[in-house]
Design a protein around this motif. Structure first.
Motif, PDB file in Angstrom:
ATOM      1  N   THR A  13      -5.552  10.613  -3.037  1.00  6.74           N
ATOM      2  CA  THR A  13      -4.274  11.299  -2.779  1.00  6.74           C
ATOM      3  C   THR A  13      -4.358  12.216  -1.569  1.00  6.74           C
ATOM      4  OG1 THR A  13      -4.815  13.150  -4.266  1.00  6.74           O
ATOM      5  CG2 THR A  13      -3.713  11.242  -5.240  1.00  6.74           C
ATOM      6  N   ALA A  14      -5.521  12.273  -0.927  1.00  8.89           N
ATOM      7  CA  ALA A  14      -5.676  13.076   0.287  1.00  8.89           C
ATOM      8  C   ALA A  14      -5.135  12.304   1.474  1.00  8.89           C
ATOM      9  CB  ALA A  14      -7.142  13.437   0.477  1.00  8.89           C
ATOM     10  N   ASP A  15      -5.405  12.794   2.676  1.00 11.69           N
ATOM     11  CA  ASP A  15      -4.919  12.115   3.876  1.00 11.69           C
ATOM     12  C   ASP A  15      -5.411  10.666   3.908  1.00 11.69           C
ATOM     13  OD1 ASP A  15      -3.719  14.450   4.664  1.00 11.69           O
ATOM     14  OD2 ASP A  15      -5.366  15.077   5.982  1.00 11.69           O
ATOM     15  N   GLN A  16      -4.534   9.773   4.367  1.00  8.50           N
ATOM     16  CA  GLN A  16      -4.890   8.361   4.397  1.00  8.50           C
ATOM     17  C   GLN A  16      -5.964   8.095   5.439  1.00  8.50           C
ATOM     18  OE1 GLN A  16      -1.580   5.646   4.181  1.00  8.50           O
ATOM     19  NE2 GLN A  16      -2.688   4.051   5.262  1.00  8.50           N
ATOM     20  N   ALA A  17      -6.898   7.235   5.083  1.00  5.06           N
ATOM     21  CA  ALA A  17      -7.971   6.861   5.995  1.00  5.06           C
ATOM     22  C   ALA A  17      -7.461   5.905   7.061  1.00  5.06           C
ATOM     23  CB  ALA A  17      -9.103   6.206   5.213  1.00  5.06           C
ATOM     24  N   ARG A  18      -8.239   5.753   8.129  1.00  2.00           N
ATOM     25  CA  ARG A  18      -7.852   4.820   9.190  1.00  2.00           C
ATOM     26  C   ARG A  18      -7.779   3.388   8.645  1.00  2.00           C
ATOM     27  NH1 ARG A  18     -11.812   3.528  13.946  1.00  2.00           N
ATOM     28  NH2 ARG A  18     -12.802   5.359  13.024  1.00  2.00           N
ATOM     29  N   HIS A  19      -8.741   3.025   7.794  1.00 10.25           N
ATOM     30  CA  HIS A  19      -8.749   1.705   7.162  1.00 10.25           C
ATOM     31  C   HIS A  19      -8.736   1.934   5.648  1.00 10.25           C
ATOM     32  CE1 HIS A  19      -9.498  -0.186  11.000  1.00 10.25           C
ATOM     33  NE2 HIS A  19     -10.621   0.487  11.166  1.00 10.25           N
ATOM     34  N   GLU A  20      -7.571   1.841   5.036  1.00 10.44           N
ATOM     35  CA  GLU A  20      -7.423   2.184   3.617  1.00 10.44           C
ATOM     36  C   GLU A  20      -7.661   0.954   2.742  1.00 10.44           C
ATOM     37  OE1 GLU A  20      -7.745   3.818   0.788  1.00 10.44           O
ATOM     38  OE2 GLU A  20      -6.585   5.389   1.799  1.00 10.44           O
ATOM     39  N   LEU A  21      -8.848   0.901   2.133  1.00  8.39           N
ATOM     40  CA  LEU A  21      -9.184  -0.166   1.199  1.00  8.39           C
ATOM     41  C   LEU A  21      -9.446   0.379  -0.209  1.00  8.39           C
ATOM     42  CD1 LEU A  21     -11.561  -2.369   3.404  1.00  8.39           C
ATOM     43  CD2 LEU A  21      -9.181  -2.829   2.787  1.00  8.39           C
ATOM     44  N   GLY A  22      -9.123   1.645  -0.419  1.00  8.41           N
ATOM     45  CA  GLY A  22      -9.369   2.249  -1.720  1.00  8.41           C
ATOM     46  C   GLY A  22      -8.189   2.169  -2.661  1.00  8.41           C
ATOM     47  N   GLU A  23      -6.983   1.944  -2.135  1.00  9.05           N
ATOM     48  CA  GLU A  23      -5.787   1.943  -2.972  1.00  9.05           C
ATOM     49  C   GLU A  23      -5.706   0.687  -3.822  1.00  9.05           C
ATOM     50  OE1 GLU A  23      -4.048   4.185  -3.822  1.00  9.05           O
ATOM     51  OE2 GLU A  23      -3.939   5.712  -2.274  1.00  9.05           O
ATOM     52  N   SER A  24      -4.922   0.755  -4.891  1.00  5.39           N
ATOM     53  CA  SER A  24      -4.921  -0.313  -5.889  1.00  5.39           C
ATOM     54  C   SER A  24      -3.554  -0.943  -6.096  1.00  5.39           C
ATOM     55  CB  SER A  24      -5.416   0.258  -7.224  1.00  5.39           C
ATOM     56  OG  SER A  24      -4.591   1.339  -7.635  1.00  5.39           O
ATOM     57  N   TYR A  25      -2.648  -0.770  -5.134  1.00  5.84           N
ATOM     58  CA  TYR A  25      -1.303  -1.319  -5.328  1.00  5.84           C
ATOM     59  C   TYR A  25      -0.849  -2.043  -4.079  1.00  5.84           C
ATOM     60  CZ  TYR A  25      -0.143   3.163  -3.048  1.00  5.84           C
ATOM     61  OH  TYR A  25      -0.092   4.236  -2.201  1.00  5.84           O
TER      62      TYR A  25
END
Length: 364
Positions: A13-25
């Motif tokens: 829920t923090a600032d989005q990473a440059r390459h976001e592969l942690g989200e689940s939706y």
């Protein structure tokens, strides 16, 4: 004193990473897609404790139940917590490991004794009826399973759930089976949507939300479905006692989500990204292995390189992953969310991940 533990998964829920592969939706809807002129006349008063009847009807129609069997909650986790509080306080809960950490926390926070069914990478995260039966006792109050699971995306077939219900009828007939079906309709391409578990009996309870399959996590709308009128009444009272009602604004927008729902379009997006992820795993098989998910926007990958070097290289490349130990999985496993990014951005993220694996393999 009971308390909510702090989990590393909150970092998502923090600032989005440059390459976001942690989200689940999957991809997010935008508010403009849901707004209609008549929303300007909506009165900003309280909603009802059970939830807007139009919304409950939309949910009920998709599960083959009555609107009176549905309780709208503030996200799926609110429903899970209410069920933990009502059914498992200082009782015995049977659940899996790994699992979504907030679910396990809900049981522990209400003082439940948790008995674990271990599932893992090497057995394809398969939940087997005989393994569940082995953990049941006459003191069991609640069995909690997710299908498809988080983090693996692996489903529990209805035939297995039916065997589990039969075992519960024999060993702990007063217990309930909680089935988290959050990812059930997030299929790939033309894959058939699995049937809901709620029809397996009055002590089978389904929980889900708009967050994962429908791209509307910001509405914070979930639901609990039960064909046990007594439990529904207790849930409505518990909901009123915790939040009074969900936001009427969010409930109206949730109705709009169902009215214009286009699961085929989202399934096409997920299929494209799943196939890209599969190609990436195949191309990097000397570094990683995976378990192919049944549905959902996520999967698990296990690394074959030095773990510490890999994590350091991934962070330096701006890639955010969800560590397996957040869920109670082995350290070399991580959850890869492939459904969140558009295909070109997912390709770039996977390329960055390949660089991190190569760095780790070379010992750089």
């Amino acid at each position: 004193m009971p308390k909510f533990p702090r989990h590393q998964i909150m970092s998502l829920t923090a600032d989005q990473a440059r390459h976001e592969l942690g989200e689940s939706y999957g991809p997010d809807l935008r508010l403009a897609e849901l707004l209609t002129p008549e929303l300007g006349d909506l009165e900003l008063g309280y909603g009802t404790a059970a939830g807007d009847v139009q919304l409950r009807t939309a949910i009920a129609e998709r599960h083959g139940v009555r609107a009176d069997d549905v309780v709208v909650t503030v996200g799926g986790m609110h429903g899970i917590f209410l069920l933990a509080y009502l059914l498992a306080e200082r009782g015995e809960v049977v659940t899996t490991a790994p699992e979504f950490p907030m679910t396990r926390s809900a049981f522990e926070t209400v003082g439940a004794s948790v008995r674990v069914i271990p599932v893992g990478f090497d057995d394809g995260y398969q939940v087997r009826a005989e393994a569940v039966r082995a953990q049941l006792t006459p003191e069991t109050k609640l069995v909690s399973l997710a299908t498809p699971q988080n983090p693996s995306g692996v489903a529990v077939p209805l035939s297995v759930l039916r065997e589990i219900v039969a075992a519960m009828d024999e060993i702990c007939p007063d217990a309930y089976l909680l089935v988290d079906e959050t990812y059930r309709v997030a299929t790939y391409g033309d894959d058939e949507v699995a049937g809901t578990a709620v029809g397996l009996g009055p002590r089978v309870v389904s929980v889900a939300s708009l967050s994962k399959c429908h791209g509307a996590a910001g509405l914070r709308i979930g639901w609990v479905i039960s064909t046990d009128p007594e439990l529904v009444e207790r849930l409505v009272t518990a909901k009123f006692s915790t939040v009074v009602s969900a936001s009427p604004v969010c409930e109206v927008l949730a109705v709009r989500v169902f009215e214009q729902e286009n699961l085929a379009e989202r399934s096409s997006w997920l299929e494209e990204n799943l196939l890209m992820t599969q190609d990436w795993v195949d191309a990097n098989s000397r570094f990683v292995e995976w378990v192919r998910p049944s549905a959902g926007a996520l999967c698990v990958v296990r690394v074959k390189v030095d773990l510490a070097r890999f994590k350091r290289a991934a962070a330096e490349a701006g890639v955010r992953l969800a560590d397996g130990d957040w869920f109670g999985d082995e350290p070399r496993v991580f959850r890869l969310g492939f459904g969140y990014l558009p295909a070109p951005e997912l390709k770039a993220a996977l390329q960055a991940l390949t660089g991190a694996l190569e760095h780790a393999a070379l010992g750089i």
